[in-house]
Design a protein around this motif. Structure first.
Motif, mmCIF file in Angstrom:
data_model
loop_
_atom_site.group_PDB
_atom_site.id
_atom_site.type_symbol
_atom_site.label_atom_id
_atom_site.label_comp_id
_atom_site.label_asym_id
_atom_site.label_seq_id
_atom_site.Cartn_x
_atom_site.Cartn_y
_atom_site.Cartn_z
ATOM 1 N N TYR A 66 -9.797 9.238 5.973
ATOM 2 C CA TYR A 66 -8.862 10.340 6.202
ATOM 3 C C TYR A 66 -7.472 9.903 5.777
ATOM 4 O O TYR A 66 -6.992 8.842 6.215
ATOM 5 N N ASP A 67 -6.824 10.706 4.938
ATOM 6 C CA ASP A 67 -5.471 10.397 4.473
ATOM 7 C C ASP A 67 -4.461 10.685 5.582
ATOM 8 O O ASP A 67 -4.304 11.831 5.996
ATOM 9 N N LEU A 68 -3.797 9.639 6.060
ATOM 10 C CA LEU A 68 -2.728 9.815 7.042
ATOM 11 C C LEU A 68 -1.452 10.264 6.358
ATOM 12 O O LEU A 68 -0.742 11.136 6.845
ATOM 13 N N THR A 69 -1.145 9.616 5.239
ATOM 14 C CA THR A 69 -0.005 9.977 4.396
ATOM 15 C C THR A 69 -0.494 9.868 2.957
ATOM 16 O O THR A 69 -1.646 9.531 2.714
ATOM 17 N N GLY A 70 0.381 10.096 2.016
ATOM 18 C CA GLY A 70 0.001 9.950 0.617
ATOM 19 C C GLY A 70 -0.325 8.515 0.227
ATOM 20 O O GLY A 70 -1.008 8.267 -0.752
ATOM 21 N N SER A 71 0.133 7.548 1.040
ATOM 22 C CA SER A 71 -0.075 6.146 0.674
ATOM 23 C C SER A 71 -0.842 5.333 1.714
ATOM 24 O O SER A 71 -1.027 4.137 1.527
ATOM 25 N N ILE A 72 -1.302 5.964 2.793
ATOM 26 C CA ILE A 72 -2.089 5.258 3.806
ATOM 27 C C ILE A 72 -3.278 6.123 4.210
ATOM 28 O O ILE A 72 -3.145 7.307 4.464
ATOM 29 N N ARG A 73 -4.429 5.470 4.277
ATOM 30 C CA ARG A 73 -5.658 6.160 4.652
ATOM 31 C C ARG A 73 -6.355 5.330 5.730
ATOM 32 O O ARG A 73 -6.451 4.118 5.619
ATOM 33 N N ILE A 74 -6.856 5.971 6.779
ATOM 34 C CA ILE A 74 -7.648 5.270 7.787
ATOM 35 C C ILE A 74 -9.108 5.432 7.393
ATOM 36 O O ILE A 74 -9.519 6.506 6.932
ATOM 37 N N ALA A 75 -9.881 4.348 7.544
ATOM 38 C CA ALA A 75 -11.254 4.368 7.037
ATOM 39 C C ALA A 75 -12.204 3.635 7.986
ATOM 40 O O ALA A 75 -12.508 2.460 7.785
ATOM 41 N N PRO A 76 -12.688 4.313 9.024
ATOM 42 C CA PRO A 76 -13.698 3.685 9.878
ATOM 43 C C PRO A 76 -15.068 3.703 9.193
ATOM 44 O O PRO A 76 -15.362 4.597 8.394
ATOM 45 N N ASP A 77 -15.870 2.701 9.489
ATOM 46 C CA ASP A 77 -17.246 2.686 8.994
ATOM 47 C C ASP A 77 -18.123 1.922 9.971
ATOM 48 O O ASP A 77 -17.625 1.142 10.778
ATOM 49 N N ALA A 78 -19.404 2.167 9.910
ATOM 50 C CA ALA A 78 -20.387 1.463 10.732
ATOM 51 C C ALA A 78 -21.593 1.172 9.864
ATOM 52 O O ALA A 78 -21.954 1.965 8.995
ATOM 53 N N GLY A 79 -22.193 0.005 10.104
ATOM 54 C CA GLY A 79 -23.333 -0.363 9.282
ATOM 55 C C GLY A 79 -24.275 -1.316 9.977
ATOM 56 O O GLY A 79 -23.973 -1.865 11.038
ATOM 57 N N PHE A 80 -25.410 -1.488 9.356
ATOM 58 C CA PHE A 80 -26.432 -2.404 9.857
ATOM 59 C C PHE A 80 -26.722 -3.429 8.772
ATOM 60 O O PHE A 80 -26.966 -3.072 7.619
ATOM 61 N N VAL A 81 -26.690 -4.710 9.154
ATOM 62 C CA VAL A 81 -27.047 -5.812 8.260
ATOM 63 C C VAL A 81 -28.510 -6.128 8.549
ATOM 64 O O VAL A 81 -28.854 -6.504 9.681
ATOM 65 N N VAL A 112 -0.033 -0.187 13.030
ATOM 66 C CA VAL A 112 0.348 1.110 13.595
ATOM 67 C C VAL A 112 1.838 1.370 13.386
ATOM 68 O O VAL A 112 2.248 2.477 13.025
ATOM 69 N N ALA A 113 2.673 0.343 13.586
ATOM 70 C CA ALA A 113 4.116 0.492 13.378
ATOM 71 C C ALA A 113 4.419 0.812 11.916
ATOM 72 O O ALA A 113 5.269 1.663 11.625
ATOM 73 N N LEU A 114 3.725 0.154 10.992
ATOM 74 C CA LEU A 114 3.918 0.422 9.568
ATOM 75 C C LEU A 114 3.514 1.849 9.226
ATOM 76 O O LEU A 114 4.226 2.547 8.512
ATOM 77 N N ALA A 115 2.388 2.295 9.761
ATOM 78 C CA ALA A 115 1.936 3.659 9.485
ATOM 79 C C ALA A 115 2.899 4.689 10.061
ATOM 80 O O ALA A 115 3.178 5.710 9.434
ATOM 81 N N ALA A 116 3.445 4.422 11.238
ATOM 82 C CA ALA A 116 4.378 5.360 11.864
ATOM 83 C C ALA A 116 5.705 5.418 11.114
ATOM 84 O O ALA A 116 6.388 6.444 11.124
ATOM 85 N N ALA A 117 6.083 4.331 10.455
ATOM 86 C CA ALA A 117 7.360 4.280 9.751
ATOM 87 C C ALA A 117 7.300 4.910 8.363
ATOM 88 O O ALA A 117 8.335 5.160 7.755
ATOM 89 N N MET A 118 6.103 5.181 7.862
ATOM 90 C CA MET A 118 5.961 5.746 6.521
ATOM 91 C C MET A 118 6.393 7.209 6.521
ATOM 92 O O MET A 118 6.062 7.957 7.437
ATOM 93 N N PRO A 119 7.115 7.638 5.479
ATOM 94 C CA PRO A 119 7.502 9.047 5.408
ATOM 95 C C PRO A 119 6.288 9.937 5.169
ATOM 96 O O PRO A 119 5.357 9.555 4.480
ATOM 97 N N VAL A 120 6.307 11.104 5.757
ATOM 98 C CA VAL A 120 5.205 12.046 5.610
ATOM 99 C C VAL A 120 5.632 13.161 4.668
ATOM 100 O O VAL A 120 6.661 13.783 4.853
#
Length: 170
Positions: free
Chosen positions: A52-67, A13-21
């Protein structure tokens, strides 16, 4: 283990917040389906993903699945990963390393040996961490095809996941 996971989340989270937008960058979201292979029980997986692209270089990617059940094991998994995409000229092909957290709920099925027909299940739920990489192809401006390899580090249930997916970009 929980302290390590909390530290990883806080550092991410700290790394994502420090990235320029870049205000001119287009925020892109993708929703899709994926399928693949889980090494823990040597079985198929199926699920949904969102990016979802947070910045040009960071994307958040939630997923859910069944094994799916194999070797008397099946599971529900939920992940929240961060992707760090690198695109090549033309933005048709991209690569990304990934890191994130995982929640897995594994279900072990055993037979009751007194009756030999009753299914006695034991559920174990744990948190873990993910790391890996992926590649994506954009054949059109609204279609994304991805392939991903990630390793899930979790007490007694570690294993790798290989998946392919197709998503709609909006």
């Amino acid at each position: 283990m929980k302290k390590l996971i909390v530290k990883i989340i806080l550092a991410t989270v700290a790394l994502a917040a420090a990235m320029p937008v870049d205000a001119s960058a287009r925020r892109e979201a993708t929703f899709g389906v994926e399928t693949g292979y889980a090494s823990k029980n040597e079985s198929a997986i199926a699920g949904l993903f969102f990016q979802y692209d947070l910045t040009g270089s960071i994307r958040i990617a939630p997923d859910a699945g069944f094994v799916f059940r194999h070797k008397d094991l099946d599971a529900f998994t939920a992940n929240v990963n961060l992707h760090f995409p690198f695109t090549f000229p033309g933005r048709v092909v991209g690569l990304y390393p990934l890191a994130g957290v995982n929640y897995s709920s594994w279900n072990r099925h055993d037979l009751d040996f007194d009756t030999e027909t009753d299914d006695v299940s034991t559920r174990v739920s744990r948190f873990g961490v993910n790391f890996g990489a992926g590649v994506e192809l954009r054949p059109t401006s609204t279609l994304k095809i991805k392939a991903e390899l990630k390793y899930n580090l979790i007490k007694s249930y570690s294993g790798y996941y290989v998946s392919v997916g197709i998503g709609y970009i909006f």
